[in-house]
Design a protein around this motif. Structure first.
Motif, PDB file in Angstrom:
ATOM      1  N   LEU A 195      -2.301   4.038  13.005  1.00 43.47           N
ATOM      2  CA  LEU A 195      -1.388   4.772  12.128  1.00 43.47           C
ATOM      3  C   LEU A 195      -0.336   3.846  11.526  1.00 43.47           C
ATOM      4  O   LEU A 195      -0.002   3.949  10.345  1.00 43.47           O
ATOM      5  N   GLY A 196       0.177   2.914  12.336  1.00 40.33           N
ATOM      6  CA  GLY A 196       1.207   2.014  11.851  1.00 40.33           C
ATOM      7  C   GLY A 196       0.721   1.125  10.717  1.00 40.33           C
ATOM      8  O   GLY A 196       1.410   0.935   9.716  1.00 40.33           O
ATOM      9  N   LEU A 197      -0.483   0.570  10.858  1.00 41.90           N
ATOM     10  CA  LEU A 197      -1.021  -0.299   9.813  1.00 41.90           C
ATOM     11  C   LEU A 197      -1.271   0.469   8.511  1.00 41.90           C
ATOM     12  O   LEU A 197      -0.958  -0.011   7.412  1.00 41.90           O
ATOM     13  N   VAL A 198      -1.833   1.664   8.628  1.00 43.41           N
ATOM     14  CA  VAL A 198      -2.109   2.448   7.417  1.00 43.41           C
ATOM     15  C   VAL A 198      -0.807   2.853   6.727  1.00 43.41           C
ATOM     16  O   VAL A 198      -0.675   2.738   5.500  1.00 43.41           O
ATOM     17  N   LEU A 199       0.181   3.323   7.507  1.00 44.35           N
ATOM     18  CA  LEU A 199       1.454   3.705   6.909  1.00 44.35           C
ATOM     19  C   LEU A 199       2.160   2.500   6.291  1.00 44.35           C
ATOM     20  O   LEU A 199       2.748   2.601   5.211  1.00 44.35           O
ATOM     21  N   TRP A 200       2.104   1.337   6.956  1.00 44.23           N
ATOM     22  CA  TRP A 200       2.718   0.136   6.385  1.00 44.23           C
ATOM     23  C   TRP A 200       2.096  -0.195   5.037  1.00 44.23           C
ATOM     24  O   TRP A 200       2.808  -0.521   4.078  1.00 44.23           O
ATOM     25  N   ALA A 201       0.779  -0.103   4.947  1.00 46.58           N
ATOM     26  CA  ALA A 201       0.104  -0.405   3.687  1.00 46.58           C
ATOM     27  C   ALA A 201       0.548   0.542   2.578  1.00 46.58           C
ATOM     28  O   ALA A 201       0.819   0.119   1.446  1.00 46.58           O
ATOM     29  N   ILE A 202       0.646   1.834   2.895  1.00 48.09           N
ATOM     30  CA  ILE A 202       1.020   2.820   1.876  1.00 48.09           C
ATOM     31  C   ILE A 202       2.458   2.609   1.424  1.00 48.09           C
ATOM     32  O   ILE A 202       2.770   2.652   0.227  1.00 48.09           O
ATOM     33  N   ILE A 203       3.363   2.351   2.387  1.00 48.64           N
ATOM     34  CA  ILE A 203       4.782   2.209   2.055  1.00 48.64           C
ATOM     35  C   ILE A 203       5.056   0.892   1.339  1.00 48.64           C
ATOM     36  O   ILE A 203       5.887   0.821   0.427  1.00 48.64           O
ATOM     37  N   GLN A 204       4.353  -0.176   1.733  1.00 50.51           N
ATOM     38  CA  GLN A 204       4.602  -1.493   1.153  1.00 50.51           C
ATOM     39  C   GLN A 204       3.901  -1.682  -0.181  1.00 50.51           C
ATOM     40  O   GLN A 204       4.266  -2.578  -0.957  1.00 50.51           O
ATOM     41  N   ALA A 205       2.909  -0.865  -0.495  1.00 49.40           N
ATOM     42  CA  ALA A 205       2.116  -1.051  -1.711  1.00 49.40           C
ATOM     43  C   ALA A 205       2.952  -1.088  -2.994  1.00 49.40           C
ATOM     44  O   ALA A 205       2.712  -1.939  -3.861  1.00 49.40           O
ATOM     45  N   PRO A 206       3.952  -0.192  -3.186  1.00 48.32           N
ATOM     46  CA  PRO A 206       4.733  -0.289  -4.421  1.00 48.32           C
ATOM     47  C   PRO A 206       5.511  -1.599  -4.547  1.00 48.32           C
ATOM     48  O   PRO A 206       5.837  -2.023  -5.661  1.00 48.32           O
ATOM     49  N   VAL A 207       5.813  -2.251  -3.413  1.00 46.89           N
ATOM     50  CA  VAL A 207       6.566  -3.507  -3.444  1.00 46.89           C
ATOM     51  C   VAL A 207       5.649  -4.686  -3.719  1.00 46.89           C
ATOM     52  O   VAL A 207       5.905  -5.512  -4.604  1.00 46.89           O
ATOM     53  N   ASP A 208       4.528  -4.798  -2.964  1.00 46.23           N
ATOM     54  CA  ASP A 208       3.628  -5.946  -3.085  1.00 46.23           C
ATOM     55  C   ASP A 208       2.490  -5.725  -4.072  1.00 46.23           C
ATOM     56  O   ASP A 208       1.829  -6.696  -4.466  1.00 46.23           O
ATOM     57  N   GLY A 209       2.229  -4.463  -4.422  1.00 46.40           N
ATOM     58  CA  GLY A 209       1.084  -4.146  -5.278  1.00 46.40           C
ATOM     59  C   GLY A 209      -0.043  -3.542  -4.457  1.00 46.40           C
ATOM     60  O   GLY A 209      -0.331  -3.997  -3.341  1.00 46.40           O
ATOM     61  N   TRP A 210      -0.673  -2.503  -4.992  1.00 45.00           N
ATOM     62  CA  TRP A 210      -1.705  -1.787  -4.249  1.00 45.00           C
ATOM     63  C   TRP A 210      -2.919  -2.656  -3.965  1.00 45.00           C
ATOM     64  O   TRP A 210      -3.673  -2.379  -3.029  1.00 45.00           O
ATOM     65  N   THR A 211      -3.156  -3.701  -4.758  1.00 39.46           N
ATOM     66  CA  THR A 211      -4.314  -4.568  -4.542  1.00 39.46           C
ATOM     67  C   THR A 211      -3.937  -5.909  -3.925  1.00 39.46           C
ATOM     68  O   THR A 211      -4.780  -6.804  -3.841  1.00 39.46           O
ATOM     69  N   VAL A 215      -1.441  -5.836   1.679  1.00 42.55           N
ATOM     70  CA  VAL A 215      -1.607  -4.379   1.684  1.00 42.55           C
ATOM     71  C   VAL A 215      -3.053  -4.001   1.966  1.00 42.55           C
ATOM     72  O   VAL A 215      -3.343  -3.109   2.785  1.00 42.55           O
ATOM     73  N   VAL A 216      -3.985  -4.682   1.320  1.00 42.24           N
ATOM     74  CA  VAL A 216      -5.404  -4.371   1.527  1.00 42.24           C
ATOM     75  C   VAL A 216      -5.813  -4.674   2.968  1.00 42.24           C
ATOM     76  O   VAL A 216      -6.508  -3.883   3.620  1.00 42.24           O
ATOM     77  N   ARG A 217      -5.361  -5.840   3.487  1.00 42.33           N
ATOM     78  CA  ARG A 217      -5.716  -6.193   4.870  1.00 42.33           C
ATOM     79  C   ARG A 217      -5.157  -5.170   5.860  1.00 42.33           C
ATOM     80  O   ARG A 217      -5.850  -4.748   6.795  1.00 42.33           O
ATOM     81  N   ALA A 218      -3.891  -4.768   5.667  1.00 45.81           N
ATOM     82  CA  ALA A 218      -3.294  -3.800   6.581  1.00 45.81           C
ATOM     83  C   ALA A 218      -3.995  -2.449   6.487  1.00 45.81           C
ATOM     84  O   ALA A 218      -4.261  -1.806   7.522  1.00 45.81           O
ATOM     85  N   GLY A 219      -4.284  -2.002   5.269  1.00 42.40           N
ATOM     86  CA  GLY A 219      -4.944  -0.717   5.101  1.00 42.40           C
ATOM     87  C   GLY A 219      -6.331  -0.693   5.708  1.00 42.40           C
ATOM     88  O   GLY A 219      -6.691   0.230   6.464  1.00 42.40           O
ATOM     89  N   VAL A 220      -7.119  -1.708   5.403  1.00 36.23           N
ATOM     90  CA  VAL A 220      -8.479  -1.774   5.952  1.00 36.23           C
ATOM     91  C   VAL A 220      -8.430  -1.938   7.468  1.00 36.23           C
ATOM     92  O   VAL A 220      -9.188  -1.301   8.211  1.00 36.23           O
ATOM     93  N   GLY A 221      -7.514  -2.810   7.934  1.00 34.14           N
ATOM     94  CA  GLY A 221      -7.389  -2.992   9.372  1.00 34.14           C
ATOM     95  C   GLY A 221      -6.981  -1.717  10.084  1.00 34.14           C
ATOM     96  O   GLY A 221      -7.492  -1.399  11.164  1.00 34.14           O
ATOM     97  N   GLY A 222      -6.048  -0.965   9.485  1.00 30.07           N
ATOM     98  CA  GLY A 222      -5.618   0.289  10.087  1.00 30.07           C
ATOM     99  C   GLY A 222      -6.740   1.294  10.190  1.00 30.07           C
ATOM    100  O   GLY A 222      -6.912   1.957  11.228  1.00 30.07           O
ATOM    101  N   VAL A 223      -7.533   1.417   9.131  1.00 31.31           N
ATOM    102  CA  VAL A 223      -8.683   2.329   9.170  1.00 31.31           C
ATOM    103  C   VAL A 223      -9.665   1.886  10.248  1.00 31.31           C
ATOM    104  O   VAL A 223     -10.214   2.709  10.997  1.00 31.31           O
ATOM    105  N   GLY A 224      -9.882   0.553  10.344  1.00 35.21           N
ATOM    106  CA  GLY A 224     -10.781   0.047  11.372  1.00 35.21           C
ATOM    107  C   GLY A 224     -10.289   0.360  12.775  1.00 35.21           C
ATOM    108  O   GLY A 224     -11.074   0.748  13.658  1.00 35.21           O
ATOM    109  N   VAL A 225      -8.993   0.210  13.002  1.00 34.98           N
ATOM    110  CA  VAL A 225      -8.425   0.510  14.329  1.00 34.98           C
ATOM    111  C   VAL A 225      -8.542   1.999  14.639  1.00 34.98           C
ATOM    112  O   VAL A 225      -8.847   2.393  15.774  1.00 34.98           O
TER     113      VAL A 225
END
Length: 488
Positions: A195-211, A215-225
């Motif tokens: 949950l932490g990795l997925v939420l971090w990706a969603i919250i940080q995306a507007p700052v670093d960019g969705w792609t 952000v991509v590593r955290a999102g994919v990693g969170g889903v994998g976990v």
């Protein structure tokens, strides 16, 4: 038991009213505001299942009391935090305390009120207390912020916690599962990490960019976990989350409905409190009073939800609640322009409150009533996880959609106006930061910045509320298609 529901929801709505104050006093950006809200919800959601299983194993009243003590310690620490980082950490500790308290409180209710009709009334009162917390929170927060510093919104938790502790010691009997399963710490770690990795990706995306790579590593990693968590739970001899419960649609569909309803409710509150204070320049107390109609309607509709279930069934009541939330969010989305005033959004707020009041007690009773009595802690924990995950993702997704649109729109509006780097960072960080820059700049550029920021914020609000409406509408369709109308 209602004390726990009251204080945890008071704390959520008090914090929403204080968000613009945290921007001014701590220099918090929009992403930091989302983390201040979501660190609490993330830890709460991740530890609820473990808290429920521990309460069933070692004693529900014991863990109710322990959770209140930890919650109080986190509240005291949050009150004296001097920057956004420590505040986020103390909020996470508060979430850990709530994760011990909430499943224990609801499972105690489920154990004490064994006759179905009595349990429906008791859970209705418990869920109605949630609405009371939403009602009290903004007003209490406004009163405190007008007289004291922002830390007082956390210190106010302490006397309520003390009352809950005394009451539980005096009148609540101890109960536990007489044949408990061992604890599942591996499952708890996997759920929090995922949950932490997925939420971090969603919250940080507007700052670093969705792609962007992080952000991509955290999102994919969170889903994998999270997938690893599901696999672990399926293979474990003592799972924290018994996946077999989800075969019962009264359990799984009702939990999904709560998640989607909380997504819209808490996501909209996160945005609306900023709109009222930063855009319309209301004081915290004035903003709190303007959230009151939503909370008042929620309390009334929660009290009437049992009658609605008797008349049209669980399916009809839950679907009607989600449809009302969707309609309210859509109405707010449709009127969100630079010229929006408070009266424009009142119909939407009333619909959201009515829908939440119909949905929450109905879905809660469906989830908790579908598990064996010995597993009441797990059923209660899953119910609370559904609410907290929905709320956390509502704040994260709706907040990030708003931030992405806001940053894009304000950048386009100010493209022809050179702005110093530090000022540009504040402008893009939040609406409150942009208005502070506009006030400091003055002259001809100040009004330009203020107008551009307000217009960009309302444009983002429209898109974000539409996303919430789509989620709630999807939940209504899911309920109509799959949820049994009445308990077996």
């Amino acid at each position: 038991m209602c004390t726990a529901a009251l204080i945890i929801n008071v704390d959520n709505t008090i914090l929403n009213v204080a968000l613009p104050t945290l921007v001014r006093d701590l220099g918090a950006t929009s992403s930091e505001l989302q983390w201040i809200v979501d660190s609490y919800a993330m830890v709460l959601a991740g530890l609820l299942l473990l808290g429920g299983s521990l309460a069933d194993r070692f004693g529900r009243r014991r863990f109710f009391l322990l959770g209140l003590v930890v919650f109080a310690a986190g509240s005291a620490g949050a009150a004296v935090a001097h920057s956004a980082g420590p505040l986020i950490i103390w909020r996470a500790l508060m979430g850990a305390g709530a994760a011990l308290t909430i499943p224990a409180s609801l499972s105690i209710i489920n154990d004490l009120f064994r006759e179905p009709a009595a349990r429906v009334r008791a859970i209705g009162a418990w869920a109605g207390t949630i609405g009371l917390g939403i009602a009290i929170g903004p007003i209490a927060g406004g009163l405190l912020l007008e007289r004291f510093w922002w830390g007082s919104i956390f210190l106010v938790n302490l006397p309520v916690v003390a009352a809950g502790l005394v009451g539980a010691v005096l009148v609540v009997p101890e109960s536990r599962n007489l044949a408990p399963q061992p604890a599942d710490p591996t499952g708890a770690v996997l759920s929090v990490a995922g949950l932490g990795l997925v939420l971090w990706a969603i919250i940080q995306a507007p700052v670093d960019g969705w792609t962007s790579a992080p952000v991509v590593r955290a999102g994919v990693g969170g889903v994998g976990v999270l997938l690893a968590f599901v696999v672990w739970e399926a293979r474990s001899s003592h799972p924290m989350l018994p996946l077999g419960c989800f075969a019962d649609r009264r359990f799984s569909v009702a939990a999904a409905a709560e998640t989607l309803g909380a997504f819209g409710l808490l996501g909209s509150l996160f945005v609306q409190t900023q709109f009222l204070q930063s855009d319309l320049a209301y004081t915290p107390l004035q903003a709190g009073l303007r959230i009151l109609p939503l909370a008042g309607v929620l309390v009334v509709s929660a009290a009437l939800s049992a009658h609605a279930v008797h008349a049209i069934g669980t399916k009809g009541t839950a679907a009607a609640g989600l449809a009302a939330i969707a309609a309210g969010l859509w109405q707010v989305s449709a009127v969100s322009t630079a010229a929006t005033v408070y009266t424009d959004v009142v119909p939407g707020l009333l619909l959201i409150g009515c829908g939440a009041g119909l949905l929450l007690p109905t879905a809660t009773n469906s989830v908790v009533g579908s598990v064996p009595r010995g597993d009441a802690g797990i059923g209660s924990a899953v119910n609370a996880v559904a609410l907290q995950v929905g709320g956390a993702f509502g704040v994260a997704v709706i907040g990030s959609v708003l931030s992405t649109r806001y940053q894009s729109s304000v950048s386009a509006a100010l493209a022809g106006h050179p702005v110093p780097e530090a000022a540009a960072h504040a402008i893009h960080g939040s609406l409150g930061g942009a208005l502070a820059v506009a006030d400091a700049a003055g002259g001809t550029i100040g009004p330009v910045v203020a107008h551009a920021a307000r217009a960009a914020f309302m444009s983002g609000t429209g898109v974000a509320m539409a996303a919430g409406a789509a989620a709630a509408a999807g939940g209504a369709v899911l309920v109509l298609a799959l949820l049994p109308s009445r308990p077996r």
